[in-house]
Enzyme design. Structure first.
Site, PDB file in Angstrom:
ATOM      1  N   ASP A   1       0.241  16.488  -1.584  1.00 41.44           N
ATOM      2  CA  ASP A   1      -0.089  15.607  -2.710  1.00 41.44           C
ATOM      3  C   ASP A   1       0.958  15.764  -3.806  1.00 41.44           C
ATOM      4  O   ASP A   1       1.380  16.880  -4.121  1.00 41.44           O
ATOM      5  CB  ASP A   1      -1.493  15.937  -3.248  1.00 41.44           C
ATOM      6  CG  ASP A   1      -2.045  14.816  -4.109  1.00 41.44           C
ATOM      7  OD1 ASP A   1      -2.980  14.133  -3.659  1.00 41.44           O
ATOM      8  OD2 ASP A   1      -1.526  14.627  -5.235  1.00 41.44           O
TER       9      ASP A   1
ATOM     10  N   GLY B   1     -13.897   7.638  -7.426  1.00 42.06           N
ATOM     11  CA  GLY B   1     -12.623   8.066  -7.988  1.00 42.06           C
ATOM     12  C   GLY B   1     -11.434   7.792  -7.084  1.00 42.06           C
ATOM     13  O   GLY B   1     -10.362   8.381  -7.259  1.00 42.06           O
TER      14      GLY B   1
ATOM     15  N   HIS C   1      -8.259   8.290   2.990  1.00 37.54           N
ATOM     16  CA  HIS C   1      -7.536   9.567   3.072  1.00 37.54           C
ATOM     17  C   HIS C   1      -8.485  10.710   2.788  1.00 37.54           C
ATOM     18  O   HIS C   1      -9.518  10.542   2.127  1.00 37.54           O
ATOM     19  CB  HIS C   1      -6.355   9.604   2.098  1.00 37.54           C
ATOM     20  CG  HIS C   1      -6.716   9.287   0.677  1.00 37.54           C
ATOM     21  ND1 HIS C   1      -6.894   8.000   0.236  1.00 37.54           N
ATOM     22  CD2 HIS C   1      -6.929  10.088  -0.391  1.00 37.54           C
ATOM     23  CE1 HIS C   1      -7.202   8.015  -1.048  1.00 37.54           C
ATOM     24  NE2 HIS C   1      -7.247   9.279  -1.456  1.00 37.54           N
TER      25      HIS C   1
ATOM     26  N   CYS D   1       0.644   3.246   3.260  1.00 39.65           N
ATOM     27  CA  CYS D   1       1.332   2.576   4.378  1.00 39.65           C
ATOM     28  C   CYS D   1       2.846   2.743   4.221  1.00 39.65           C
ATOM     29  O   CYS D   1       3.556   2.960   5.216  1.00 39.65           O
ATOM     30  CB  CYS D   1       0.956   1.106   4.446  1.00 39.65           C
ATOM     31  SG  CYS D   1      -0.669   0.805   5.186  1.00 39.65           S
TER      32      CYS D   1
ATOM     33  N   HIS E   1      -4.296   0.861   8.424  1.00 41.21           N
ATOM     34  CA  HIS E   1      -4.777   0.634   7.058  1.00 41.21           C
ATOM     35  C   HIS E   1      -6.282   0.389   7.045  1.00 41.21           C
ATOM     36  O   HIS E   1      -6.740  -0.733   7.288  1.00 41.21           O
ATOM     37  CB  HIS E   1      -4.046  -0.529   6.384  1.00 41.21           C
ATOM     38  CG  HIS E   1      -4.461  -0.693   4.958  1.00 41.21           C
ATOM     39  ND1 HIS E   1      -3.911   0.043   3.929  1.00 41.21           N
ATOM     40  CD2 HIS E   1      -5.436  -1.455   4.394  1.00 41.21           C
ATOM     41  CE1 HIS E   1      -4.510  -0.274   2.795  1.00 41.21           C
ATOM     42  NE2 HIS E   1      -5.445  -1.193   3.057  1.00 41.21           N
TER      43      HIS E   1
ATOM     44  N   THR F   1      -8.206   6.220  -5.966  1.00 38.11           N
ATOM     45  CA  THR F   1      -7.129   5.506  -6.671  1.00 38.11           C
ATOM     46  C   THR F   1      -6.169   4.822  -5.709  1.00 38.11           C
ATOM     47  O   THR F   1      -5.457   3.906  -6.111  1.00 38.11           O
ATOM     48  CB  THR F   1      -6.336   6.458  -7.593  1.00 38.11           C
ATOM     49  OG1 THR F   1      -5.766   7.509  -6.803  1.00 38.11           O
ATOM     50  CG2 THR F   1      -7.229   7.055  -8.664  1.00 38.11           C
TER      51      THR F   1
ATOM     52  N   CYS G   1       0.858  -1.195   0.000  1.00 37.30           N
ATOM     53  CA  CYS G   1       0.000   0.000   0.000  1.00 37.30           C
ATOM     54  C   CYS G   1       0.887   1.234   0.000  1.00 37.30           C
ATOM     55  O   CYS G   1       1.738   1.404   0.880  1.00 37.30           O
ATOM     56  CB  CYS G   1      -0.905  -0.027   1.239  1.00 37.30           C
ATOM     57  SG  CYS G   1      -1.760   1.529   1.536  1.00 37.30           S
TER      58      CYS G   1
ATOM     59  N   ASN H   1     -12.662  10.521  -1.500  1.00 38.37           N
ATOM     60  CA  ASN H   1     -13.122   9.700  -2.617  1.00 38.37           C
ATOM     61  C   ASN H   1     -13.243   8.269  -2.117  1.00 38.37           C
ATOM     62  O   ASN H   1     -12.287   7.727  -1.549  1.00 38.37           O
ATOM     63  CB  ASN H   1     -12.130   9.768  -3.782  1.00 38.37           C
ATOM     64  CG  ASN H   1     -12.003  11.176  -4.338  1.00 38.37           C
ATOM     65  OD1 ASN H   1     -12.971  11.934  -4.346  1.00 38.37           O
ATOM     66  ND2 ASN H   1     -10.810  11.543  -4.779  1.00 38.37           N
TER      67      ASN H   1
ATOM     68  N   HIS I   1      -6.375   3.266   0.611  1.00 40.00           N
ATOM     69  CA  HIS I   1      -6.089   3.523   2.039  1.00 40.00           C
ATOM     70  C   HIS I   1      -6.821   4.834   2.320  1.00 40.00           C
ATOM     71  O   HIS I   1      -6.511   5.853   1.685  1.00 40.00           O
ATOM     72  CB  HIS I   1      -4.573   3.638   2.249  1.00 40.00           C
ATOM     73  CG  HIS I   1      -4.132   3.896   3.658  1.00 40.00           C
ATOM     74  ND1 HIS I   1      -3.137   3.157   4.286  1.00 40.00           N
ATOM     75  CD2 HIS I   1      -4.518   4.837   4.557  1.00 40.00           C
ATOM     76  CE1 HIS I   1      -2.955   3.617   5.514  1.00 40.00           C
ATOM     77  NE2 HIS I   1      -3.768   4.656   5.695  1.00 40.00           N
TER      78      HIS I   1
END
Ligand code: 5GP
Ligand code: ZN
Length: 111
Positions: A29, A92, A99, A6, A45, A94, A3, A86, A97
């Site tokens: 980001d 959407g 967020h 992670c 997670h 992607t 991940c 999302n 995990h």
């Protein structure tokens, strides 16, 4: 676990951290969609919002408590900001995990 977030939490993948405590990590980001684009991830997670439970919701509460403080510390709290989650394919998402995107430094008009 394979991940990305992670691995960012573990320091295996570098990130530009803006805030960290025992519950969460906030970082910039890699592909910003606003002048200020922060991603906040729980240090546990949780795959998506669909996986929030009474056991792990404390991570979500801690993140929401911290969001205004992070926005304030980065200088865009007073002007306001948008928080986005999302969830799943249609949402959407992607990175699987949980967020929260915090987007600041620009004015959103529509939803
Ligand atoms: P999602 O589309 O799942 O809601 O958001 C995932 C976000 O993670 C995207 O905005 C993407 O740019 C960001 N992202 C993906 N990989 C990385 C990375 O390795 N580092 C950072 N800082 N952001 C990433
Ligand atoms: Zn993860």
């Amino acid at each position: 676990m394979d991940c990305i977030f992670c691995k960012i939490i573990d320091g295996e993948i570098p990130s530009t951290k803006v805030y960290e405590d025992d519950m969460m990590l906030a970082f910039r980001d890699i592909n910003p969609q606003a002048p200020e684009h922060i991603v906040i991830v729980p240090k546990c997670h949780i795959q998506s919002a669909n996986e929030i439970t009474s056991e792990n919701v404390k991570y979500v509460a801690a993140i929401w408590e911290q969001i205004p403080k992070i926005a304030e510390s980065l200088g865009f709290g007073k002007d306001g900001y948008r928080v986005v989650n999302n969830c799943g394919e249609n949402g959407g998402q992607t990175v699987p995990h949980l967020h929260f995107h915090v987007l600041g430094g620009k004015k959103y008009i529509d939803l």
